[in-house]
Design an enzyme around this catalytic site. Structure first.
Site: not given
Length: 516
Positions: A22, A191
């Site tokens: 991420d 997301e």
């Protein structure tokens, strides 16, 4: 680890070939900085630095311990710090992240190396994840967008926007759904939003479609609260880069645009790719090679830098370990002790869970290499306690380790053990052998598919041990290389083990075969 810099003005993806999950990145002056998820490991929130977006070094962590401390006394491998956002505003660095069980946190600092503030809970709530702030320099307004974890909230596939206090201490409203991907045909699991302003638009760059198989989307609106229009701007196409997933956009001083994102690679975790980015005639971003990932590409137009990558090797000077190491939970005093020589001296911590490394907080870990490599370390077991053990491990939902154990006969034995993902405790992977002097040199060869072959030398030459072990990830986390020292439950000090000369060398030989 080796650099992604090919030395001829080009680079090869991934630029960070290990589990830097991420990623988000920014530029401040001539410097680029990147952070990534750290989940339940401590210290958390790694901080990386680069001058050319290809050659990176690890310069520190922003989160010494996870909070609340009582919740992270034991491993919580898929909890903790999820999907941080890194920003620079008002002469300070800011990192926001979502803890899926607690809410949205932030820390900030005047310099990337700190000192960082204590974590501040911006908004409490279960399932609030992937937050990203934006300060509108024209209006003085501050905003925040976040996604949702269905496992905690029952909500997914939507992004919620808020007005935020300019000092980032809290939110100013209950929020509004700014993108509901249930209303977009074919979209699911939206997301990881990253929020920007560009060319009179609010932009949200966010992935959808799942980590393994999805795509990168772009959303734009003239106002922060929408309505947003969407477009897919990066997808696998005919490449081998499955599900190019969340990341961040950055612009160089020369005006070039680049996008860094991750690719999920099983036990190797989420490796980081760098994509060129331009703006099309219609005002939408074009990422990679017309929307598909590049493998080899021209480096950014930035001053040439020496090849570098986050450190892996360690001589443990004075008993200290490098920044690349993290504990599997919040550490306690005394697990590692400093001394006048070189070598990592780990206390043999007494524990009832000595036969299941997955449950232990006192395992010192670093990321499994993303390329074929050989990991090695020298070990001396100093403890006289029967049952005391120490070793080198590959740790995931399944684990395997090789090391030394003090027997009831007083002798030290070379042992190799493993546990499958469904097993509650370990069992032998090979026969035990005497280790004269309580010393051994240990190796793990990591090949294609994260298949690992173990070997050892107890003074009479290097020998293979056991069958090939296929490393496995945890739910969101790649496999780890770990060092540990343990002793059975009892009273008093159980002694220690000393590790020296840890090396992780990228392999140029053939991949590990499927047989011993």
């Amino acid at each position: 680890m080796s650099s992604a810099d090919l030395g001829d003005g080009t680079y090869r993806n991934p630029v960070l070939n290990a589990d830097w999950s991420d990623p988000d990145l920014i530029r401040v002056g001539d410097d680029f900085y990147l952070t990534a998820s750290s989940f339940g490991r401590a210290p958390g929130l790694p901080l990386l630095h680069s001058r050319d977006l290809v050659n990176w070094t690890l310069v520190g962590h922003a989160l010494p311990r996870l909070e609340p401390a009582r919740e992270f006394r034991t491993p919580r491998h898929d909890c903790g710090v999820w999907a941080p956002s890194l920003r620079h505003h008002d002469d300070r660095f800011w990192i926001f992240w979502g803890d899926p069980d607690q809410g949205i946190f932030q820390v900030n600092a005047p310099e990337i190396r700190g000192p960082w503030t204590q974590p501040h809970l911006v908004e409490a709530g279960r399932g609030l994840i992937d937050p990203c702030p934006l300060w509108d320099e024209d209006t003085g307004e501050a905003y925040l967008v976040h996604a949702w974890a269905r496992s905690r909230s029952g909500i997914k596939n939507r992004l919620t926007g808020h007005r935020m206090r300019p000092d980032a201490t809290g939110l100013l409203d209950e929020g509004k759904v700014v993108v509901d991907a249930d209303r977009i045909p074919g979209w699911f699991t939206l997301e990881g939003p990253k929020l920007y302003q560009h060319d009179g638009w609010f932009w949200i760059l966010a992935p959808a479609g799942g980590v393994e198989t999805g795509w990168q989307g772009a959303f734009r609106s003239r106002g922060f609260f929408g309505p947003y229009e969407e477009r897919i701007v990066l997808e696998q196409g005919d490449t081998d880069v499955n599900g190019p997933h969340q990341g961040g956009w950055v612009r160089t001083p020369a005006g070039e645009d680049w996008f860094a994102h991750f690719q999920a690679r099983g036990a190797h975790g989420r490796v980081v790719h760098l994509q060129p980015m331009t703006w099309g005639a219609d005002g939408w971003p074009v990422i990679g090679a017309e929307g598909t990932p590049v493998g080899v590409h021209r480096k950014p137009d930035l001053p040439r830098q020496p090849p570098s990558a986050p450190a892996t090797d360690d001589d443990f000077p004075g008993g200290r370990f490098g920044r690349q190491w993290q504990w599997t939970a919040n550490p306690q005093d005394g697990w590692a002790t400093q001394h006048s020589g070189d070598g990592l001296r780990l206390t043999c911590v007494r524990t009832a869970d000595a036969h299941d490394l997955r449950k232990l907080p006192n395992v010192l870990t670093q990321r499994l290499p993303g390329a074929p490599a050989t990991v090695e370390v020298e070990l001396r077991l100093d403890s006289e306690e029967p049952g005391a053990r120490a070793g080198l491990a590959v740790l995931g939902d399944a684990f395997s380790w090789i090391g030394l154990q003090r027997g009831t006969d007083g002798e030290v034995h070379l042992v190799h053990r493993f546990a499958e993902s469904v097993a509650e405790q370990e069992r032998d992977a090979a026969h035990a052998w005497l280790a004269p002097g309580g010393r051994a040199r240990l190796w793990i060869e990591i090949g294609a598919g994260a298949r690992c072959r173990f070997s050892y030398d107890v003074g009479d030459g290097r020998r293979p041990s056991g069958q090939v072990f296929a490393a496995t990830p945890w739910r969101w986390v790649g496999a780890l290389i770990g060092l540990f020292a343990l002793a059975p439950v009892g009273g008093g000090h159980a002694g220690a083990a000393t590790f020296t000369r840890f090396r992780s060398t990228v392999s140029t030989s053939a991949p590990v075969s499927t047989s011993a």
